[in-house]
Design a protein around this motif. Structure first.
Motif, PDB file in Angstrom:
ATOM      1  N   UNK A  50       0.845  -1.193   0.000  1.00 47.20           N
ATOM      2  CA  UNK A  50       0.000   0.000   0.000  1.00 47.20           C
ATOM      3  C   UNK A  50       0.882   1.245   0.000  1.00 47.20           C
ATOM      4  N   UNK A  51       0.696   2.161  -0.957  1.00 45.02           N
ATOM      5  CA  UNK A  51       1.556   3.351  -0.986  1.00 45.02           C
ATOM      6  C   UNK A  51       1.320   4.240   0.233  1.00 45.02           C
ATOM      7  N   UNK A  52       2.374   4.951   0.597  1.00 47.38           N
ATOM      8  CA  UNK A  52       2.347   5.818   1.773  1.00 47.38           C
ATOM      9  C   UNK A  52       2.724   7.224   1.346  1.00 47.38           C
ATOM     10  N   UNK A  53       1.921   8.191   1.760  1.00 52.74           N
ATOM     11  CA  UNK A  53       2.166   9.594   1.425  1.00 52.74           C
ATOM     12  C   UNK A  53       2.618  10.355   2.660  1.00 52.74           C
ATOM     13  N   UNK A  54       3.548  11.282   2.447  1.00 53.13           N
ATOM     14  CA  UNK A  54       3.950  12.228   3.480  1.00 53.13           C
ATOM     15  C   UNK A  54       3.389  13.594   3.109  1.00 53.13           C
ATOM     16  N   UNK A  55       2.936  14.347   4.104  1.00 56.55           N
ATOM     17  CA  UNK A  55       2.325  15.648   3.879  1.00 56.55           C
ATOM     18  C   UNK A  55       3.069  16.668   4.732  1.00 56.55           C
ATOM     19  N   UNK A  56       3.626  17.686   4.077  1.00 58.36           N
ATOM     20  CA  UNK A  56       4.369  18.728   4.782  1.00 58.36           C
ATOM     21  C   UNK A  56       3.467  19.933   5.018  1.00 58.36           C
ATOM     22  N   UNK A  57       3.318  20.289   6.280  1.00 58.02           N
ATOM     23  CA  UNK A  57       2.652  21.545   6.656  1.00 58.02           C
ATOM     24  C   UNK A  57       3.756  22.504   7.105  1.00 58.02           C
ATOM     25  N   UNK A  58       3.881  23.637   6.424  1.00 59.32           N
ATOM     26  CA  UNK A  58       5.026  24.508   6.679  1.00 59.32           C
ATOM     27  C   UNK A  58       4.605  25.967   6.786  1.00 59.32           C
ATOM     28  N   UNK A  59       5.522  26.778   7.273  1.00 59.51           N
ATOM     29  CA  UNK A  59       5.328  28.217   7.376  1.00 59.51           C
ATOM     30  C   UNK A  59       6.406  28.874   6.530  1.00 59.51           C
ATOM     31  N   UNK A  60       6.163  28.924   5.224  1.00 60.46           N
ATOM     32  CA  UNK A  60       7.150  29.487   4.303  1.00 60.46           C
ATOM     33  C   UNK A  60       7.359  30.965   4.587  1.00 60.46           C
ATOM     34  N   UNK A  61       8.593  31.430   4.301  1.00 58.05           N
ATOM     35  CA  UNK A  61       8.920  32.828   4.527  1.00 58.05           C
ATOM     36  C   UNK A  61       9.406  33.506   3.265  1.00 58.05           C
ATOM     37  N   UNK A  62      10.111  34.621   3.451  1.00 62.40           N
ATOM     38  CA  UNK A  62      10.517  35.460   2.331  1.00 62.40           C
ATOM     39  C   UNK A  62      11.920  35.126   1.819  1.00 62.40           C
ATOM     40  N   UNK A  63      12.589  34.148   2.439  1.00 63.04           N
ATOM     41  CA  UNK A  63      13.939  33.758   2.012  1.00 63.04           C
ATOM     42  C   UNK A  63      13.879  32.377   1.359  1.00 63.04           C
ATOM     43  N   UNK A  64      14.032  32.285   0.042  1.00 61.93           N
ATOM     44  CA  UNK A  64      13.965  30.976  -0.616  1.00 61.93           C
ATOM     45  C   UNK A  64      14.962  29.961  -0.078  1.00 61.93           C
ATOM     46  N   UNK A  65      16.127  30.414   0.355  1.00 56.17           N
ATOM     47  CA  UNK A  65      17.132  29.479   0.860  1.00 56.17           C
ATOM     48  C   UNK A  65      16.641  28.768   2.113  1.00 56.17           C
ATOM     49  N   UNK A  66      16.002  29.506   3.017  1.00 59.17           N
ATOM     50  CA  UNK A  66      15.459  28.890   4.225  1.00 59.17           C
ATOM     51  C   UNK A  66      14.340  27.911   3.887  1.00 59.17           C
ATOM     52  N   UNK A  67      13.481  28.295   2.960  1.00 66.24           N
ATOM     53  CA  UNK A  67      12.388  27.417   2.555  1.00 66.24           C
ATOM     54  C   UNK A  67      12.936  26.157   1.884  1.00 66.24           C
ATOM     55  N   UNK A  68      13.966  26.320   1.062  1.00 67.05           N
ATOM     56  CA  UNK A  68      14.572  25.169   0.393  1.00 67.05           C
ATOM     57  C   UNK A  68      15.141  24.186   1.407  1.00 67.05           C
ATOM     58  N   UNK A  69      15.789  24.699   2.443  1.00 62.73           N
ATOM     59  CA  UNK A  69      16.359  23.836   3.474  1.00 62.73           C
ATOM     60  C   UNK A  69      15.267  23.023   4.171  1.00 62.73           C
ATOM     61  N   UNK A  70      14.131  23.670   4.434  1.00 63.14           N
ATOM     62  CA  UNK A  70      13.016  22.965   5.066  1.00 63.14           C
ATOM     63  C   UNK A  70      12.459  21.881   4.154  1.00 63.14           C
ATOM     64  N   UNK A  71      12.399  22.156   2.868  1.00 59.56           N
ATOM     65  CA  UNK A  71      11.885  21.177   1.912  1.00 59.56           C
ATOM     66  C   UNK A  71      12.821  19.976   1.791  1.00 59.56           C
TER      67      UNK A  71
END
Length: 277
Positions: A1-22
Motif C-alpha cells: 500500500x503506498x504511503x504519502x507524506x504531507x508537509x505543513x510549513x510556514x514558508x517565509x521570504x527567504x527561498x534558501x530557508x524554505x529550500x532547506x526545510x523542503x
C-alpha cells in the motif's frame, strides 16, 4: 500500500530557508517510509510584497529551490508533489510575467508534470484582507494529471478548490488522488476548508491530499493550516491542525473501487443540456 507524506510549513521570504526545510522534509519522508511527499502552495517563497519578491522569482530552469528539491528527490528516491512555486515566464514578444506553478518530481529527480494555477484569488474579505493574484500572475489553461506511486494524480492549487468544473474534468480523467496544495487565509479556512475538501473527494470518488501553509508568516499574513487527507467516501484520515510538521497517511487504492461500486456517480454522470437563450 503506498504511503504519502504531507508537509505543513510556514514558508517565509527567504527561498534558501524554505529550500532547506523542503530538503529536510524529503529526507524525513523517506525515513518514514513514504513513496511521495506533498508540499503546500508557494513552498519556495511566500511574500505579499511583490517589489521585494520580484528579484527572487526566476524562470523554472534557474529556480534554486526547484533544483535542490529535485536533487533531494533523486538522492532519497522519493517522489515530490511540490505544491507550487512562483515562476517567471515570458511569452513570445510579451513582457515577463509570473505563474503559480505546481511541479511533480519523480524519484529520479525528473519533472514528471507541470500545472499552472487556473483560478486567480482576487477578493476583498470582511477581515480587511485584500488579494489580487491576477495583478502579477497569469492563469493556466490546462488540466493536468500524471501517474504516480499513489495512482493517477490530478494537480490543482488552492483557490482552484472552489471551481467544480476543474474537478469534474479530473473525475472524468479517473484520478485516484487529487492534490490541493494551499495557503488558505484563516477566515476562509474556518468557513469552508474542510467542507470543500470533503466535497471534492466525494464528487470524484478519489483521495484528496491537501498540504497547507500554516501560522504567522514573515510577510505579515496568517494561514489556516489543517493539512488534510480525505478518502473517497469523504472521511478525514489526517488533519494536521495548526502546527508545522510532517504527517503520513496510507493510501489504500482498493478503497476507490469499493466506493465507486457502492456509489457509481462517475459512471452515472450525464452531460448537462445547453441553456436556452
Amino acid at each position: 500500500m503506498p504511503r504519502a507524506a504531507i508537509l505543513q510549513m510556514t514558508s517565509g521570504i527567504d527561498p534558501a530557508n524554505n529550500a532547506a526545510a523542503l530538503v529536510a522534509a524529503v529526507a524525513e519522508a523517506k525515513s518514514g517510509g513514504a513513496d511521495i511527499l506533498f508540499t503546500p502552495e508557494m513552498s519556495g517563497l511566500l511574500d505579499r510584497d511583490r517589489t521585494r519578491a520580484g528579484p527572487k522569482i526566476v524562470a523554472e530552469a534557474e529556480d534554486p529551490v526547484l533544483a535542490v528539491v529535485r536533487n533531494a528527490a533523486r538522492e532519497h528516491e522519493v517522489w515530490v508533489a511540490l505544491g507550487s512555486l512562483a515562476v517567471a515566464v515570458q511569452g513570445e514578444g510579451a513582457p515577463k510575467t509570473w505563474v503559480n506553478r505546481s511541479l511533480l518530481i519523480d524519484d529520479k529527480g525528473r519533472i514528471a508534470a507541470r500545472y499552472d494555477k487556473m483560478h486567480m484569488f482576487d477578493v476583498d474579505l470582511e477581515s480587511g484582507e485584500s488579494w489580487r493574484e491576477s495583478g502579477a500572475y497569469t492563469a493556466g489553461d490546462e488540466v493536468v494529471t500524471a501517474q504516480t506511486p499513489v495512482g493517477r494524480l490530478g494537480l490543482t492549487v488552492c483557490y482552484d478548490l472552489r471551481f467544480p468544473a476543474l474537478f469534474d474534468a479530473l473525475g472524468r480523467a479517473s484520478c485516484d488522488v487529487l492534490a490541493i496544495p494551499a495557503a488558505f487565509t484563516v477566515p476562509t479556512g474556518r468557513a469552508h476548508w474542510h467542507v470543500l475538501q470533503r466535497a471534492r473527494a466525494i464528487e470524484a470518488s478519489a483521495f484528496v491530499i491537501a498540504a497547507a501553509q500554516v501560522g504567522e508568516h514573515e510577510d505579515g499574513r496568517r494561514t489556516y493550516g489543517h493539512s488534510l487527507v480525505v478518502d473517497p467516501w469523504g472521511e478525514v484520515l489526517l488533519d494536521m491542525g495548526v502546527e508545522a510538521g510532517l504527517g503520513f497517511a496510507e493510501i489504500d487504492l482498493s478503497r476507490i473501487a469499493e466506493v465507486r461500486k457502492q456509489l457509481p456517480s462517475l459512471a452515472n454522470r450525464r452531460e448537462m443540456p445547453k441553456s436556452l437563450t
